[in-house]
Design an enzyme around this catalytic site. Structure first.
Site, PDB file in Angstrom:
ATOM      1  N   VAL A 144     -70.597  -6.002 -14.390  1.00  0.00           N
ATOM      2  CA  VAL A 144     -69.282  -6.231 -15.005  1.00  0.00           C
ATOM      3  C   VAL A 144     -68.180  -5.887 -14.025  1.00  0.00           C
ATOM      4  CG1 VAL A 144     -69.995  -5.893 -17.386  1.00  0.00           C
ATOM      5  CG2 VAL A 144     -69.245  -3.940 -16.043  1.00  0.00           C
ATOM      6  N   GLU A 167     -67.177  -7.077 -11.439  1.00  0.00           N
ATOM      7  CA  GLU A 167     -67.382  -7.405 -10.008  1.00  0.00           C
ATOM      8  C   GLU A 167     -67.057  -6.218  -9.115  1.00  0.00           C
ATOM      9  OE1 GLU A 167     -68.336 -10.308 -12.174  1.00  0.00           O
ATOM     10  OE2 GLU A 167     -69.047  -9.796 -10.190  1.00  0.00           O
ATOM     11  N   GLY A 168     -67.647  -5.072  -9.395  1.00  0.00           N
ATOM     12  CA  GLY A 168     -67.508  -3.963  -8.446  1.00  0.00           C
ATOM     13  C   GLY A 168     -66.229  -3.175  -8.608  1.00  0.00           C
ATOM     14  N   TYR A 203     -65.528  -1.227 -10.832  1.00  0.00           N
ATOM     15  CA  TYR A 203     -65.809   0.103 -11.405  1.00  0.00           C
ATOM     16  C   TYR A 203     -66.937   0.788 -10.673  1.00  0.00           C
ATOM     17  CZ  TYR A 203     -63.707  -2.742 -15.066  1.00  0.00           C
ATOM     18  OH  TYR A 203     -62.918  -3.608 -15.764  1.00  0.00           O
ATOM     19  N   GLY A 204     -67.333   0.267  -9.553  1.00  0.00           N
ATOM     20  CA  GLY A 204     -68.569   0.773  -8.976  1.00  0.00           C
ATOM     21  C   GLY A 204     -69.680  -0.060  -9.593  1.00  0.00           C
ATOM     22  N   LYS A 205     -70.904   0.460  -9.554  1.00  0.00           N
ATOM     23  CA  LYS A 205     -72.016  -0.339 -10.084  1.00  0.00           C
ATOM     24  C   LYS A 205     -72.091  -0.166 -11.591  1.00  0.00           C
ATOM     25  CE  LYS A 205     -75.350  -1.063  -6.404  1.00  0.00           C
ATOM     26  NZ  LYS A 205     -76.010  -0.200  -5.401  1.00  0.00           N
ATOM     27  N   ASP A 247     -56.637   7.656 -12.652  1.00  0.00           N
ATOM     28  CA  ASP A 247     -56.658   6.262 -12.176  1.00  0.00           C
ATOM     29  C   ASP A 247     -56.556   5.273 -13.333  1.00  0.00           C
ATOM     30  OD1 ASP A 247     -58.968   4.128 -10.313  1.00  0.00           O
ATOM     31  OD2 ASP A 247     -56.773   4.219 -10.345  1.00  0.00           O
TER      32      ASP A 247
HETATM   33  N1  LIG Z   1     -64.164  -6.248 -16.840  1.00  0.00           N
HETATM   34  S1  LIG Z   1     -65.115  -6.718 -17.994  1.00  0.00           S
HETATM   35  O1  LIG Z   1     -66.094  -7.617 -17.458  1.00  0.00           O
HETATM   36  O2  LIG Z   1     -64.335  -7.290 -19.060  1.00  0.00           O
HETATM   37  C1  LIG Z   1     -65.945  -5.372 -18.618  1.00  0.00           C
HETATM   38  C2  LIG Z   1     -65.964  -4.127 -18.085  1.00  0.00           C
HETATM   39  C3  LIG Z   1     -66.746  -3.243 -18.868  1.00  0.00           C
HETATM   40  C4  LIG Z   1     -66.917  -1.875 -18.549  1.00  0.00           C
HETATM   41  N2  LIG Z   1     -67.475  -0.977 -19.327  1.00  0.00           N
HETATM   42  C5  LIG Z   1     -67.459   0.284 -18.754  1.00  0.00           C
HETATM   43  C6  LIG Z   1     -67.951   1.472 -19.332  1.00  0.00           C
HETATM   44  C7  LIG Z   1     -67.854   2.663 -18.637  1.00  0.00           C
HETATM   45  C8  LIG Z   1     -67.298   2.718 -17.369  1.00  0.00           C
HETATM   46  C9  LIG Z   1     -66.798   1.555 -16.771  1.00  0.00           C
HETATM   47  C10 LIG Z   1     -66.886   0.353 -17.489  1.00  0.00           C
HETATM   48  S2  LIG Z   1     -66.363  -1.226 -17.058  1.00  0.00           S
HETATM   49  C11 LIG Z   1     -67.281  -3.828 -19.970  1.00  0.00           C
HETATM   50  S3  LIG Z   1     -66.825  -5.502 -20.016  1.00  0.00           S
END
Ligand SMILES: NS(=O)(=O)c1cc(-c2nc3ccccc3s2)cs1
Length: 305
Positions: A10, A12-13, A15-17, A140
């Site tokens: 999710v 694309e990096g 958030y880290g992996k 952040d």
């Molecule tokens: N950017 S996105 O594709 O809509 C999307 C991101 C996420 C994330 N869920 C979490 C849960 C915990 C920490 C970072 C993230 S990033 C869920 S959907």
């Protein structure tokens, strides 16, 4: 970790992996965040464990993405000093950056409904107030780590600043540029002992961005970031921010006069502009707290049940 079926990565990096995954037994969707932890001789350092348990406690809040469990995968084949810690979070299907972009670009550009901006901002302040009441800064906050359940109109804070145990990288692990757009002036000017006020600056920038559907201060370097801020709010003075010229990275800057804030958010109500101005106070000591923000008249028309 064969308990989960990894789906796609999710963000694309960003958030880290972080992977979208499905719990094979229950079918529940989760977000798997892989963290590399520096191991010392005793194994996982207690500071990291304290951080994770703090995160577990914090995420009891409805406004923080829930940490469901922590899986410690021992991959020390070569006796290395790394532990693979998987943080398993509840899954929300999108984030505020994507949501704002969908209202700016695409087939049907339209403002975010003012009542939705108000509701999202209130939920964000609640989540921030919860963290701050436990002495935890996020550090952040940005639209990318505010997750949404669109159907229910729910906003939750993700990626809590695990700053203390996990060294917050200057660049993300994928060499992704860490955005400066939401960074408070005291951090940009090198203040070391910054406070909860740094998060409220970010909240103000996010508030304005929901209204304008474009970033308030889109700087592409630390110096440019400061100039974006100074051009709108005026170059800070010792009078309004005692001690500013003594900050480590203070230089002599061009003197800009403050512009009226409603130029930046023309469609926002006077109450909204007033609240925004209190979130963007230069002096961290004057900046409104999350708790006080929730009592601001801007939220009077919100159903707070
Ligand atoms: N950017 S996105 O594709 O809509 C999307 C991101 C996420 C994330 N869920 C979490 C849960 C915990 C920490 C970072 C993230 S990033 C869920 S959907």
């Amino acid at each position: 970790m064969d308990k989960y079926e990894k789906l796609e990565k999710v963000g694309e990096g960003t958030y880290g992996k972080v992977y979208k995954a499905k719990d094979k037994a229950t079918g529940q969707l989760v977000a798997l965040k892989k963290t590399r932890l520096e191991m010392d001789e005793e194994g996982v350092p207690p500071t990291a464990l304290r951080e994770v348990s703090l995160l577990q406690m914090l995420s009891q809040s409805l406004y923080i993405v829930r940490l469901l469990c922590v899986e410690h995968v021992d991959t020390n084949k070569n006796g290395g000093s790394k532990a693979n810690l998987y943080l398993v979070f509840e899954y929300l299907d999108t984030d505020l950056k994507k949501f704002i972009d969908s209202h700016r670009k695409g087939p049907n550009p339209r403002p975010l409904p003012p009542s939705l901006v108000q509701s999202f901002l209130f939920q964000l302040c609640k989540g921030v107030a919860h963290c701050h009441s436990h002495g935890v800064l996020h550090r952040d906050l940005k639209p990318q780590n505010l997750l949404l359940d669109k159907e229910k109109g729910i906003l939750k804070i993700a990626d809590l600043g695990l700053g203390r145990a996990f060294t917050v990288p200057l660049k993300s692990y994928t060499h992704e540029i860490v955005t400066l757009w939401y960074r408070a002036p005291e951090v940009l000017l090198g203040s070391t002992h910054y406070s909860t006020a740094v998060d409220m600056w970010s909240v103000g920038c996010i508030f304005a961005e929901m209204v304008r559907r474009q970033a308030l201060f889109p700087g592409d370097s630390e110096f440019q970031q400061l100039l974006h801020i100074f051009r709108l709010l005026g170059t800070p003075t010792e009078k309004q921010w005692p001690g500013v010229t003594a900050l480590r990275d203070w230089h002599v800057y061009p003197r800009w006069e403050p512009q009226s804030l409603d130029r930046a958010v023309p469609s926002l109500s006077p109450d909204g502009v007033d609240l925004l101005s209190k979130m963007l106070k230069y002096d961290p000591a004057e900046r409104i707290s999350a708790k006080a923000a929730m009592d601001h008249p801007y939220f009077d028309s919100l159903d707070k049940s």
